[in-house]
Design an enzyme around this catalytic site. Structure first.
Site, short mmCIF file in Angstrom:
data_model
loop_
_atom_site.label_atom_id
_atom_site.label_comp_id
_atom_site.label_asym_id
_atom_site.label_seq_id
_atom_site.Cartn_x
_atom_site.Cartn_y
_atom_site.Cartn_z
N ASN A 1 0.93 -0.88 0.45
CA ASN A 1 -0.39 -0.21 0.16
C ASN A 1 1.20 1.30 0.14
O ASN A 1 0.47 2.57 0.16
CB ASN A 1 -1.02 -0.41 1.44
CG ASN A 1 -1.94 -1.45 0.72
OD1 ASN A 1 -2.27 -1.49 0.13
ND2 ASN A 1 -2.10 -2.13 2.81
N ALA B 1 1.71 3.00 -2.23
CA ALA B 1 1.66 3.96 -3.49
C ALA B 1 0.47 4.86 -3.70
O ALA B 1 -0.48 5.62 -3.51
CB ALA B 1 1.13 3.27 -4.27
N CYS B 2 -0.26 4.55 -1.64
CA CYS B 2 -1.57 4.77 -1.58
C CYS B 2 -1.22 6.82 -0.48
O CYS B 2 -0.90 6.26 0.79
CB CYS B 2 -1.85 4.32 -0.96
SG CYS B 2 -2.66 3.18 -1.64
N GLY B 3 -0.94 7.72 -1.38
CA GLY B 3 -1.49 8.50 -0.48
C GLY B 3 0.26 9.35 -0.05
O GLY B 3 0.34 9.92 -0.26
N LEU B 4 0.67 9.15 -1.10
CA LEU B 4 2.38 9.09 -1.00
C LEU B 4 2.97 9.19 -2.78
O LEU B 4 2.12 9.53 -3.54
CB LEU B 4 3.55 7.81 -1.22
CG LEU B 4 3.31 7.78 0.98
CD1 LEU B 4 4.36 5.93 0.54
CD2 LEU B 4 3.42 8.39 2.15
#
Length: 270
Positions: free
Chosen positions: A108, A110-113
């Site tokens: 996860n 790549a989520c929010g970054l």
């Protein structure tokens, strides 16, 4: 009902008319992974090869390094309305316990970054730098892999609802094939198999998937030291960036005699 498929009523509508009939569906159930009795993660998966799944997941996330890092893996008690064991909770005893707390799993990351942060996160955890392997696999062999994978998708034949992943040798021999409702789970299952068979790092193997090539699939391949990843559909931009950064050969739209090689083209014998 089997653990992998289920039957549900459906109304079939077609030019020939309508008919009510049962349909075969792929089962999707939660698997909770605990360590030391504390919940570590929950994933929605198709039951089957759960031990491989857990090994692959924990390895891909950097929690274990070898098969010996897991001392035991056992299903905990849990029953459905009919009193049958659900087999949806695995408790793992690790050789070196890890603190259970909210974790930023690589899957996860790549989520929010931003993309650079996600790439840096993977780079710091890679165990097996990919070697330079000129002309590792030829185009003719690659062209056969999608059909070879498809021919082994037994549950997909019955349901049309599962992803698949497989590990092939450079000459196109299939070593292991796994199916799952989640493409990341299917990849974890084959990587877990490779870990348990002492085949990691898999510098001599090819990972083939029946889906698109996402960031998370490239991450898992790179963590396992797999130098070539082929997908029947498109890669994402971040997947290509990660493949480039880690030196992995990423192939998309691998369908018959055509394919797009996005990175590390030197491994392909034209």
């Amino acid at each position: 009902m089997s653990r992998v498929t289920a039957r549900r009523k459906t109304l079939r509508i077609s030019p020939a008319g309508t008919v009510r009939r049962p349909d075969t569906l792929a089962v999707e159930e939660p698997l909770e992974i605990r360590t030391g009795g504390e919940s570590l993660a929950i994933t929605m998966r198709t039951p089957g090869a759960d031990i491989d799944l857990v090994h692959g997941f924990l390895f891909s996330e950097g929690i274990i390094d070898t098969v010996e890092d897991i001392v035991t893996a056992r299903y905990c008690a849990g029953t459905d309305d009919a009193g049958q064991n659900t087999y949806n909770l695995l408790d793992i005893q690790l050789r070196t316990p890890v603190p259970v707390r909210p974790r930023n799993f690589l899957t996860n990351s790549a989520c929010g970054l931003c993309g650079k942060t996600a790439l840096d996160e993977v780079r710091t955890r890679l165990r097996f730098p990919l070697p330079d392997l000129p002309a590792m696999v030829d185009v003719a062999t690659l062209s056969r892999l999608p059909a070879e994978l498809r021919s082994r998708q037994q549950v997909f034949d019955a349901t049309g609802g599962l992803h698949a992943a497989a590990l092939f040798t450079a000459d196109g021999t299939a070593l292991v094939v796994r199916e799952d409702v989640g493409r990341h789970n299917a990849v974890d299952k084959v990587i877990g198999w490779a870990l348990r068979e002492n085949r990691l790092p898999a510098h001599d193997l090819i990972l083939m998937v029946s889906s698109r090539a996402s960031f998370e699939l490239v991450q898992k391949a790179a963590m396992a030291g797999i130098p070539v990843l082929g997908a029947v559909s498109a890669p994402s931009s971040l997947a290509v960036d990660l493949a480039e950064d880690s030196g992995l050969t990423l192939i998309g739209f691998l369908r018959g005699d055509s394919m797009n090689v996005y990175t590390a083209t030197e491994r392909i014998d034209l």
